[in-house]
Design a protein around this motif. Structure first.
Motif, short mmCIF file in Angstrom:
data_model
loop_
_atom_site.label_atom_id
_atom_site.label_comp_id
_atom_site.label_asym_id
_atom_site.label_seq_id
_atom_site.Cartn_x
_atom_site.Cartn_y
_atom_site.Cartn_z
N VAL A 45 -11.55 -2.82 5.32
CA VAL A 45 -11.35 -1.45 4.86
C VAL A 45 -10.18 -1.40 3.88
CG1 VAL A 45 -10.98 0.90 5.60
CG2 VAL A 45 -12.20 -0.67 7.08
N SER A 46 -9.05 -2.00 4.28
CA SER A 46 -7.88 -1.98 3.40
C SER A 46 -8.16 -2.73 2.11
CB SER A 46 -6.69 -2.62 4.11
OG SER A 46 -6.50 -2.06 5.36
N LEU A 47 -8.87 -3.85 2.23
CA LEU A 47 -9.18 -4.67 1.05
C LEU A 47 -9.98 -3.86 0.03
CD1 LEU A 47 -8.76 -7.72 0.37
CD2 LEU A 47 -11.12 -8.04 0.96
N THR A 48 -10.98 -3.13 0.53
CA THR A 48 -11.80 -2.33 -0.37
C THR A 48 -11.00 -1.19 -0.98
OG1 THR A 48 -13.52 -2.80 1.23
CG2 THR A 48 -14.09 -1.33 -0.56
N PHE A 49 -10.17 -0.53 -0.15
CA PHE A 49 -9.38 0.58 -0.66
C PHE A 49 -8.35 0.10 -1.68
CE2 PHE A 49 -9.68 4.78 1.55
CZ PHE A 49 -10.95 4.56 2.04
N GLY A 81 -1.36 -1.72 -4.80
CA GLY A 81 -2.71 -2.23 -4.59
C GLY A 81 -2.73 -3.74 -4.48
N LEU A 82 -1.95 -4.41 -5.33
CA LEU A 82 -1.91 -5.87 -5.32
C LEU A 82 -1.38 -6.39 -3.99
CD1 LEU A 82 -2.06 -8.67 -6.64
CD2 LEU A 82 0.22 -8.26 -7.55
N VAL A 83 -0.28 -5.79 -3.52
CA VAL A 83 0.32 -6.26 -2.27
C VAL A 83 -0.66 -6.06 -1.11
CG1 VAL A 83 2.16 -5.84 -0.61
CG2 VAL A 83 2.67 -5.88 -3.04
N VAL A 84 -1.27 -4.85 -1.05
CA VAL A 84 -2.23 -4.59 0.03
C VAL A 84 -3.39 -5.55 -0.07
CG1 VAL A 84 -3.84 -2.90 0.96
CG2 VAL A 84 -1.59 -2.18 0.22
N PHE A 85 -3.89 -5.77 -1.32
CA PHE A 85 -5.03 -6.66 -1.52
C PHE A 85 -4.70 -8.07 -1.04
CE2 PHE A 85 -7.49 -9.66 -4.02
CZ PHE A 85 -8.77 -9.14 -3.89
N PHE A 86 -3.50 -8.54 -1.38
CA PHE A 86 -3.15 -9.92 -1.02
C PHE A 86 -3.02 -10.07 0.50
CE2 PHE A 86 -0.23 -13.49 -0.50
CZ PHE A 86 -1.00 -14.45 -1.12
N LYS A 132 -2.06 0.95 10.37
CA LYS A 132 -0.98 1.92 10.20
C LYS A 132 -0.11 1.66 8.98
CE LYS A 132 -0.73 3.41 14.95
NZ LYS A 132 0.03 3.44 16.19
N VAL A 133 -0.20 0.49 8.39
CA VAL A 133 0.61 0.22 7.20
C VAL A 133 -0.29 0.06 5.97
CG1 VAL A 133 2.29 -1.30 6.14
CG2 VAL A 133 2.37 -0.90 8.59
N LEU A 134 -1.21 -0.93 6.03
CA LEU A 134 -1.99 -1.25 4.83
C LEU A 134 -2.93 -0.13 4.44
CD1 LEU A 134 -2.91 -5.00 5.23
CD2 LEU A 134 -1.04 -3.95 4.00
N LEU A 135 -3.65 0.42 5.44
CA LEU A 135 -4.66 1.43 5.10
C LEU A 135 -4.03 2.70 4.51
CD1 LEU A 135 -7.62 1.97 5.02
CD2 LEU A 135 -7.51 2.91 7.30
N ASN A 147 -2.16 5.01 -2.55
CA ASN A 147 -2.22 4.38 -3.87
C ASN A 147 -3.46 4.83 -4.63
OD1 ASN A 147 -1.60 2.48 -5.96
ND2 ASN A 147 -3.23 1.19 -5.12
N ALA A 148 -4.61 4.86 -3.94
CA ALA A 148 -5.85 5.27 -4.61
C ALA A 148 -5.78 6.73 -5.05
CB ALA A 148 -7.04 5.04 -3.68
N VAL A 149 -5.26 7.60 -4.16
CA VAL A 149 -5.20 9.03 -4.50
C VAL A 149 -4.26 9.26 -5.68
CG1 VAL A 149 -4.47 11.28 -3.64
CG2 VAL A 149 -5.81 9.78 -2.18
#
Lengths: 328, 175
Positions: A161-165, A199-204, A308-311, A317-319
């Motif tokens: 979920v986090s990866l996609t977001f 986004g990059l940090v969450v993605f990684f 609770k952190v990444l999502l 970030n997306a909004v």
């Protein structure tokens, strides 16, 4: 602009073999890097600098007797590693690695398949890849394998979920789901790792968890679960699972290069695929570095970080990106 | 012409796989196999979408249903352990009645569609151009022609998410 089918076939053949080569030598690089970070030598017996070690490993894996539990479900037990390595390899087909070339009278594009929905295809294939792990663990009929596959399932679903977001921001800025378009957009504006840093940090982080790499390697935590979902696998069947894991890692790194670091473009000199490979290696090195540095997370920590952190970070970030893209 | 034959072959294989896996879902006594068959069913459905040049719908179908939703099914089944029931033993009689009524309705629909098609009253086919099935076009339709349905769906999903959170937090308090 589309290639004739036989050019795609040749490219697919080349890419698969390059990926397998990269996978084989990633195991060597990983052992070497880990060894140097722990003040050891690492493999240095087979060939110069131990360079033939992956080949020796391969021969060993192939020649090993592949025994399995008597109560295992045959078809699923055999199909699971094949399936997970297939989805891993297939996902790389949409990653663009070069600007495209004009060879004799044909235009050869820099990816196996240029799809308008490439990003969705990658996530779809990686979400199918989970089944290999779950089914393999379940079909082994062993408690460690089952617990490992349960953990894999929970972890991968949470972090998917986090990866996609995390990539939503990039999609909004690139205004496309096609990876080629996103790279071109970065070339004409700027690389997205700056404005999309969150986004990059969450993605990684989510990517490390998604590939079950340390410090998120709970599915195969060897102190608790022997080896997780592939406990009952041996020989080349185990090798296929391992291949799936490494190829997934390579694909995710390639996706990070494509989405955040301008794909095959470099700061200077149009080297194309060489820039791509260079950036790929840097990100792959980060994966190894993490393994050598960080201890494994606890299960509750894993779930807390994911939900609770990444999502929330990825959502905010997306909004914010959406608002800025509309406003600017 | 060769391409046409290829499309037919793919269609026949996908349609048969669809039917076969659908029957497998309700005939396997082990729920784990049923769930796996359902994944196969959704995947072959995605192939049918591909043949209709709806690539985005196919990929989204695999990502959301075959990928995300079915993982939860498998997770729960593998976690609780397969409870093998005789699939044809039958549940309560209202279930059997409902099943018969639903399949009768489906059968009527199929017959009506075939009848309309053969009498030529279903002749206007979709215009398949470059933008057909592209994410851009689908997004435009969501935000123009189908805005109400799109927004209502999002509210339904939000309610489901809130409901999930409430159920989860409730069970934690009682422990």
């Amino acid at each position: 602009m589309t290639d004739p089918w036989w050019i795609s076939l040749i490219k697919a053949f080349l890419i698969i073999n390059l990926l397998l080569l990269l996978f084989a030598y990633m195991t060597w690089v990983e052992r070497k890097v880990l060894a140097r970070m722990q003040l050891r030598y690492g493999p240095n017996r087979v060939g110069p600098f131990g360079l033939l070690q992956p080949i020796a490993d391969l021969i060993k894996l192939i020649r090993k007797e592949s025994f399995f539990p008597a109560s295992a479900v045959d078809v699923l037990y055999i199909a699971a590693p094949v399936f997970s390595s297939f989805t891993a390899l297939a996902a790389f087909s949409v990653i663009p690695f070069g600007p495209g070339w004009h060879i004799w009278k044909w235009n050869v594009s820099g990816e196996v398949a240029n799809l308008p929905i490439a990003l969705v295809v990658i996530f779809a294939l990686s979400s199918l890849g989970i089944y290999g792990f779950i089914v393999g663990g379940w079909a082994s009929d062993s408690k460690y394998a089952l617990l490992g596959s349960m953990r894999t399932c929970a972890q991968m679903v949470s972090y998917e979920v986090s990866l996609t977001f995390a990539v939503l921001g990039v999609v909004l800025m690139g205004q496309s789901l096609s990876l080629v378009d996103i790279v071109q957009k970065q070339a004409s504006t700027f690389w997205f790792f700056g404005p999309q840093f969150v986004g990059l940090v969450v993605f990684f982080v989510a990517g490390v968890a998604e590939t079950n790499r340390p410090p998120f390697d709970l599915p195969e935590a060897d102190t608790e679960l022997v080896a997780g979902y592939h406990t009952e696998y041996s020989g080349m069947r185990f090798g296929l699972f391992q291949m799936g894991e490494y190829v997934n890692m390579i694909t995710l790194s390639a996706l990070a290069v494509t989405l955040f670091f301008g794909g095959w473009y470099g700061p200077w000199a149009p080297l194309g695929p060489l820039w791509f490979l260079l950036k790929l290696f840097v990100i792959l090195f980060l994966f190894l570095w993490l393994r050598a540095t960080l201890p494994r997370l606890r299960y509750d920590q894993l779930m807390r970080v994911g939900w609770k952190v990444l999502l929330p970070a990825a959502t905010i970030n997306a909004v914010v990106t959406a608002a800025l893209v509309v406003a600017l | 012409m060769a391409g046409n034959i290829l499309v037919w072959i793919v269609w026949v294989v996908a349609a048969l796989a669809c039917l076969g896996s659908g029957i497998a879902v309700i005939t396997f006594s082990n729920p784990f196999y049923s769930a796996l068959s359902l994944i196969g069913n959704l995947a072959s459905l995605a192939v049918l979408y591909l043949l209709l040049s709806a690539e985005f719908v196919a990929a989204a179908q695999v990502l959301v249903y075959a990928g995300a939703v079915m993982v939860m099914f498998l997770f729960v089944i593998a976690y609780l352990g397969g409870r093998a029931d005789a699939p044809w033993a039958g549940g309560p009689s209202w279930q059997a009645l409902g099943a018969v009524a639903a399949s009768a309705a489906l059968l009527v629909e199929v017959i009506v569609v075939i009848g309309l098609k053969s009498s030529g009253r279903l002749s206007h086919s979709a215009r398949v151009d470059f933008f057909y099935g592209r994410p851009y076009e689908i997004g435009r339709l969501f935000l123009t022609d189908h805005l109400l349905a799109f927004e209502i769906t999002s509210i339904v999903l939000l309610i489901a998410a809130v409901g999930g959170v409430i159920l989860g937090s409730h069970s934690r308090e009682t422990q």
